[in-house]
Design an enzyme around this catalytic site. Structure first.
Site, PDB file in Angstrom:
ATOM      1  N   SER A 143       0.614  -1.085  -0.490  1.00  0.00           N
ATOM      2  CA  SER A 143      -0.027  -0.265  -0.141  1.00  0.00           C
ATOM      3  C   SER A 143       0.692   1.771   0.113  1.00  0.00           C
ATOM      4  O   SER A 143       1.879   0.854   0.710  1.00  0.00           O
ATOM      5  CB  SER A 143      -1.588  -0.192   1.441  1.00  0.00           C
ATOM      6  OG  SER A 143      -1.560   1.060   0.976  1.00  0.00           O
ATOM      7  N   TYR A 156      -1.213  -0.973  10.726  1.00  0.00           N
ATOM      8  CA  TYR A 156      -1.160  -0.905   9.371  1.00  0.00           C
ATOM      9  C   TYR A 156      -0.534  -0.749   8.523  1.00  0.00           C
ATOM     10  O   TYR A 156      -0.508  -1.854   7.820  1.00  0.00           O
ATOM     11  CB  TYR A 156      -3.007  -0.366   8.762  1.00  0.00           C
ATOM     12  CG  TYR A 156      -2.998  -1.045   7.519  1.00  0.00           C
ATOM     13  CD1 TYR A 156      -3.863  -1.694   6.494  1.00  0.00           C
ATOM     14  CD2 TYR A 156      -3.217   0.286   6.252  1.00  0.00           C
ATOM     15  CE1 TYR A 156      -4.157  -2.144   4.809  1.00  0.00           C
ATOM     16  CE2 TYR A 156      -3.285   0.310   5.130  1.00  0.00           C
ATOM     17  CZ  TYR A 156      -3.501  -0.600   4.716  1.00  0.00           C
ATOM     18  OH  TYR A 156      -4.171  -1.458   3.609  1.00  0.00           O
TER      19      TYR A 156
END
Length: 248
Positions: A143, A156
């Protein structure tokens, strides 16, 4: 592009929605056989029906990526049905963002199980088959949050930084087996990922932002097709993409 993808057997985790679903549609449309894993089996079956009705090849296997045995079953089903596995897309992921001080420990554990261990289980299932074939392509999802942090992203981001480290280690180790590796790091994409955020203030801020700048999931599908379609001697190791209007 279609000629180099046509006939390849592609396994996709997290294929019941979002980027995984879009990749399944796109790759099957250009001739790949897709083997789809996710927990929501009814959604997978509907997608398989759609793909096969259009003349494509698809198989659904109920899969929770936190269970190593289920991930192994997914990959083995691809090999049993089609005789090989050419591409594994470790797409399954969750993003319940929150500041560390809110101590959402169960959510931290779940992110580690899905985003990190799920990728490892995929690698463990596919690698022996690819070594035997002396070919294959493993695509792991990181990401933008695997490159930089933002509000509430500490855990995350840690999982997505970890995916990049795992992928680079894998890249270095599989050269002798003619296996390719790609890290794909999406920016703001309009999917169900934000539904996993339990903190309402964090969820709203991210939904507002992605709603403004996010690109559709088929953007990811085209990126995957680009990486997969390259000639065998070319290994696209990392792709980071964002909406043109995304600053972060």
């Amino acid at each position: 592009m279609s000629n180099s993808i046509e006939g390849k057997v592609v396994v996709i985790t997290g294929a019941s929605s979002g980027m995984g679903e879009a990749a399944a549609r796109h790759l099957s449309a250009v001739g790949a056989a897709v083997v789809l894993g996710a927990r929501r089996i009814e959604r997978l079956r509907a997608l398989v029906e759609e793909i096969t009705a259009a003349g494509g090849k698809a198989l659904a296997v109920e899969t929770d990526v936190t269970d190593r045995g289920q991930v192994q079953r997914l990959v083995d089903a691809a090999v049993e049905r089609y005789g090989r596995i050419d591409v594994l897309i470790n797409n399954a992921g969750i993003m319940p963002l929150s500041p560390l001080e809110r101590l959402k420990v169960d959510e931290w554990d779940r992110m580690i199980d899905v985003n990190l261990k799920g990728v490892l289980y995929g690698i463990a299932a596919a690698l022996p088959h690819m070594k035997e074939q002396k070919s294959g392509h493993i695509i792991n999802l990181s990401s933008v949050a695997g490159h930089k942090l933002f509000g509430g992203s500490a855990v995350y981001s840690a999982t997505k930084f970890g995916v990049r480290a795992l992928s680079e280690g894998l890249r270095q180790e599989v050269k002798a087996y003619n296996i390719r590796t790609t890290i794909i790091s999406p920016g703001a994409v309009k999917t169900e990922l934000l539904d996993h955020i339990s903190e309402t203030d964090i969820q709203k801020a991210n939904q507002d932002y992605v709603g403004q700048v996010g690109v559709p999931a088929d953007s990811f599908a085209r990126i995957v097709a680009f990486a997969v379609s390259q000639p065998e001697e070319l290994d696209i190791n990392e792709i980071l993409f964002r909406p043109t209007s995304q600053e972060l």
